[in-house]
Scaffold this motif. Structure first.
Motif, PDB file in Angstrom:
ATOM      1  N   GLU A  83      54.009  43.253 -19.997  1.00 59.98           N
ATOM      2  CA  GLU A  83      52.986  42.606 -20.927  1.00 59.98           C
ATOM      3  C   GLU A  83      53.206  41.096 -20.998  1.00 59.98           C
ATOM      4  OE1 GLU A  83      52.449  44.728 -24.574  1.00 59.98           O
ATOM      5  OE2 GLU A  83      52.766  42.814 -25.756  1.00 59.98           O
ATOM      6  N   SER A  84      52.292  40.091 -21.271  1.00 55.17           N
ATOM      7  CA  SER A  84      52.645  38.888 -21.425  1.00 55.17           C
ATOM      8  C   SER A  84      53.147  38.690 -22.869  1.00 55.17           C
ATOM      9  CB  SER A  84      51.164  37.863 -21.442  1.00 55.17           C
ATOM     10  OG  SER A  84      50.516  38.445 -22.512  1.00 55.17           O
ATOM     11  N   ASP A  85      53.987  37.561 -23.175  1.00 54.85           N
ATOM     12  CA  ASP A  85      54.442  37.467 -24.315  1.00 54.85           C
ATOM     13  C   ASP A  85      53.585  37.116 -25.484  1.00 54.85           C
ATOM     14  OD1 ASP A  85      57.116  37.659 -23.011  1.00 54.85           O
ATOM     15  OD2 ASP A  85      57.426  35.401 -22.855  1.00 54.85           O
ATOM     16  N   PRO A  86      53.874  37.490 -26.646  1.00 54.26           N
ATOM     17  CA  PRO A  86      52.946  37.060 -27.692  1.00 54.26           C
ATOM     18  C   PRO A  86      53.487  35.750 -27.867  1.00 54.26           C
ATOM     19  CG  PRO A  86      54.908  38.524 -28.471  1.00 54.26           C
ATOM     20  CD  PRO A  86      54.967  38.476 -27.275  1.00 54.26           C
ATOM     21  N   PRO A  87      52.292  35.110 -28.822  1.00 51.59           N
ATOM     22  CA  PRO A  87      52.759  33.702 -29.419  1.00 51.59           C
ATOM     23  C   PRO A  87      53.786  33.591 -30.188  1.00 51.59           C
ATOM     24  CG  PRO A  87      50.486  34.367 -29.836  1.00 51.59           C
ATOM     25  CD  PRO A  87      51.108  35.661 -29.243  1.00 51.59           C
TER      26      PRO A  87
END
Ligand code: SF4
Ligand code: SF4
Length: 336
Positions: A83-87
């Motif tokens: 998953e892409s990193d959260p802000p």
């Protein structure tokens, strides 16, 4: 609690917030407009209050903070998905009243319209709102007709008068900050407009029957299906998916979602070579009725918030508000 603060005090507050949040606000990009020697005002991170454009409506809306024009959802290899990193930080966004109403529409689409959108929710829950008071109506605005000229669901509001900022602060920690920093107190109410030059009337009896009116034919020739009206609209939420494969290993890549537009070619293409809306007038009809008819039937209020950005940006001078005002006559035409 109200305060009257100077720019240095506002900047001190902003600097303190930036330790835990990114602060987004309308910012002027000199020479960045669609025509030569014109500027563009769009949302971007700011580090000082002097960077915030208070005197002009932003050309693009705040939505690109929450739903970027291109957003990587996850990375993949032959046998793994990451998953892409959260802000890394939360966000404070400076919004006008119409845009705060638009945020409610985005929440409806991404949080309450079926399963929660994970990528929207992970930033949305860390967002604080600063309402920018509107001392006057801008060109093409019709927020009063749409009932979006007043908002009270903010964390803080700000009215600007020369170099003084009049603030209504609901957040206790921010109140403490202003108090400790010796800011003058006093009652403040967010500025809002009570009339616009443009008024819009959505017919009470509006129904899907208006789809068969001849009024839509005009847009077949006038509209060039550039999609700009969708991209500037704070309530347009459609996106499409793109899988990107890296050139050094074609089995590895990332999935992105990117903004889509119901006005451009290909949006309604289906298997077998079909397309639901080929003519530009049919696309205009779909967009307009989505904004002022079927969304309201589902949610009880209009999707359009009357910001007028679609009218500001259209290269063919097509006016959404004019189009809505033609619906009354179109209903009479189809009911004959
Ligand atoms: S209505 Fe105007 S902005 Fe929208 S797609 Fe047509 S030409 Fe472009
Ligand atoms: S349809 Fe036009 S006026 Fe309405 S919210 Fe969208 S951009 Fe603003």
């Amino acid at each position: 609690m109200g305060f009257h603060i100077e720019r240095t005090q506002f900047d001190a507050w902003l600097t303190a917030q930036r330790k835990t949040c990114d602060v987004y606000a309308p910012k002027r990009f000199v020479g960045g407009g669609g025509f030569s020697d014109t500027d563009c005002v769009r949302y971007a991170p700011v580090t000082s209050v002097s960077e915030i454009e208070f005197a002009q409506k932003s050309d693009y809306s705040f939505k690109e903070v929450l739903t970027p024009i291109s957003q990587t959802l996850f990375f993949f290899t032959e046998n793994e998905v990451k998953e892409s990193d959260p802000p890394k930080k939360g966000a404070i966004i400076f919004l006008r009243s119409c845009d705060l109403h638009a945020l409610k529409r985005l929440d409806d689409m991404y949080l309450h319209n079926g399963p929660t959108d994970y990528y929207y929710a992970r930033l949305r829950e860390r967002i604080r709102i600063v309402l920018m008071g509107c001392g006057e109506s801008f060109e093409n605005c019709f927020c009063v007709s749409m009932g979006t000229n007043v908002s009270d669901n903010y964390d803080m509001s700000v009215n600007v008068e020369n170099d003084t900022y009049h603030i209504d602060c609901k957040d206790r920690m921010w109140q403490d900050f202003f108090t400790v920093n010796g800011c003058t107190t006093g009652e403040v109410k967010p500025a809002h407009v009570t009339e616009n030059q443009i008024t819009v009337k959505v017919p009470e009896q509006l129904s899907a029957a208006v789809a068969s009116s001849t009024m839509w034919n005009e847009y077949d020739g006038r509209c060039i299906n550039c999609g700009r009206c969708n991209f500037v609209c704070p309530t347009c939420t459609c996106f499409t998916m793109q899988d990107l494969y890296y050139t050094d290993n074609a089995k590895v890549g990332e999935r992105r979602r990117v903004w889509a537009s119901c006005m451009v070619d290909g949006f309604t293409d289906v298997a077998g070579g079909g397309s639901y809306r080929k003519k530009n007038g049919e696309r205009m009809r779909f967009k307009v009725l989505h904004k002022v008819l079927d969304y309201k039937q589902r949610n009880g209020y209009h999707m359009c918030v009357g910001c007028g950005r679609c009218d500001d940006i259209c290269p063919e001078y097509i006016s959404f508000s004019n189009c809505v005002n033609k619906l009354e006559a179109a209903m009479k035409e189809v009911s004959k």
